[in-house]
Design a protein around this motif. Sequence first.
Motif, PDB file in Angstrom:
ATOM      1  N   LEU A  23      56.121 -92.932 -51.036  1.00  0.00           N
ATOM      2  CA  LEU A  23      56.064 -91.531 -51.647  1.00  0.00           C
ATOM      3  C   LEU A  23      55.344 -91.679 -53.076  1.00  0.00           C
ATOM      4  CD1 LEU A  23      59.466 -90.005 -50.607  1.00  0.00           C
ATOM      5  CD2 LEU A  23      57.526 -89.612 -49.809  1.00  0.00           C
ATOM      6  N   LYS A  33      51.728 -92.061 -52.658  1.00  0.00           N
ATOM      7  CA  LYS A  33      51.260 -90.568 -52.305  1.00  0.00           C
ATOM      8  C   LYS A  33      51.127 -89.782 -53.567  1.00  0.00           C
ATOM      9  CE  LYS A  33      50.200 -91.090 -47.732  1.00  0.00           C
ATOM     10  NZ  LYS A  33      48.790 -90.937 -47.525  1.00  0.00           N
ATOM     11  N   LYS A  34      52.224 -89.644 -54.468  1.00  0.00           N
ATOM     12  CA  LYS A  34      52.095 -89.042 -55.471  1.00  0.00           C
ATOM     13  C   LYS A  34      50.929 -89.486 -56.481  1.00  0.00           C
ATOM     14  CE  LYS A  34      55.170 -87.516 -59.291  1.00  0.00           C
ATOM     15  NZ  LYS A  34      56.523 -87.667 -59.899  1.00  0.00           N
ATOM     16  N   ARG A  61      48.838 -86.001 -54.166  1.00  0.00           N
ATOM     17  CA  ARG A  61      49.733 -84.973 -53.180  1.00  0.00           C
ATOM     18  C   ARG A  61      50.534 -84.002 -53.818  1.00  0.00           C
ATOM     19  NH1 ARG A  61      48.434 -86.998 -48.059  1.00  0.00           N
ATOM     20  NH2 ARG A  61      46.614 -88.436 -48.292  1.00  0.00           N
ATOM     21  N   THR A  93      54.267 -81.607 -50.027  1.00  0.00           N
ATOM     22  CA  THR A  93      53.650 -82.621 -49.043  1.00  0.00           C
ATOM     23  C   THR A  93      54.562 -83.872 -49.383  1.00  0.00           C
ATOM     24  OG1 THR A  93      51.189 -81.863 -49.301  1.00  0.00           O
ATOM     25  CG2 THR A  93      51.713 -83.976 -48.329  1.00  0.00           C
ATOM     26  N   LEU A  94      55.018 -84.213 -50.621  1.00  0.00           N
ATOM     27  CA  LEU A  94      55.675 -85.290 -50.593  1.00  0.00           C
ATOM     28  C   LEU A  94      57.217 -84.885 -50.012  1.00  0.00           C
ATOM     29  CD1 LEU A  94      54.961 -86.161 -54.455  1.00  0.00           C
ATOM     30  CD2 LEU A  94      54.011 -87.271 -52.185  1.00  0.00           C
ATOM     31  N   TYR A 101      57.059 -85.161 -46.071  1.00  0.00           N
ATOM     32  CA  TYR A 101      57.091 -86.772 -45.653  1.00  0.00           C
ATOM     33  C   TYR A 101      58.478 -86.890 -45.869  1.00  0.00           C
ATOM     34  CZ  TYR A 101      52.098 -87.904 -45.860  1.00  0.00           C
ATOM     35  OH  TYR A 101      50.756 -88.093 -45.631  1.00  0.00           O
ATOM     36  N   LYS A 102      59.208 -86.957 -46.663  1.00  0.00           N
ATOM     37  CA  LYS A 102      60.537 -87.514 -46.753  1.00  0.00           C
ATOM     38  C   LYS A 102      61.160 -86.841 -45.868  1.00  0.00           C
ATOM     39  CE  LYS A 102      64.440 -88.668 -50.020  1.00  0.00           C
ATOM     40  NZ  LYS A 102      64.779 -88.435 -51.578  1.00  0.00           N
TER      41      LYS A 102
END
Length: 204
Positions: free
Chosen positions: A63, A66-67, A71, A75-76, A79-80
């Motif tokens: 994560l 991605k951050k 993102r 979106t984060l 994902y989680k």
Amino acid sequence: ALIYKPFPVRGEGCFYSNPLLLKNAFPITTDYQKSVRGKVSMRKVVRLKKLSVKWEQALEEFLLHKKAEGRAARTLFDYKARITPFFQAYPEAWPDYEALRRAVRLYLAQFTGKAPASYNLPLAYLRSFFSWCMAENMLHANPTEGIAKRKDEGKAREIPEDTLKNLLALPDRRTYAGIRDYALILLQVDTGIRPGEALNLKPS
């Protein structure tokens, strides 16, 4: 000493430098190395790392990655929200490839009979996470490899005429924003385009 273990994707072998990540691995002698070296694709030689990393830590690092890519917070969150239930259901599968591969299939099987999106979304998020794990040398292959998405045929929905008239009457066409929204609604009704797709249209 090098460790040799059959590669699970195509039945080929692979040398690893760290025995702690492997199950059913065994040390090989110099003679054995010579006998199998010609049969092994050296492009598949990897060094797996971070032996003590738990799935929670791996997900947190994913994560963060991605951050850093920019993102959006939503979106984060997605994902989680999509990845965590999988590991909560099969926590013992991490980080064993074969166990993860079976767990993925068991997890996706619960979406049988549901809308394709219910199946495709968790598959896509898990695939992205496991791809990152491969890049970080936490896994030597992606457990979702070979699993295809389900085709979504879509469903046409009829909008009552009165509802459509009321919807088109909402934008204040005396303002720029109202004209924009009115045109966007007409575009969606005429073409079926999604709002995000419409907003990304560029002159050509």
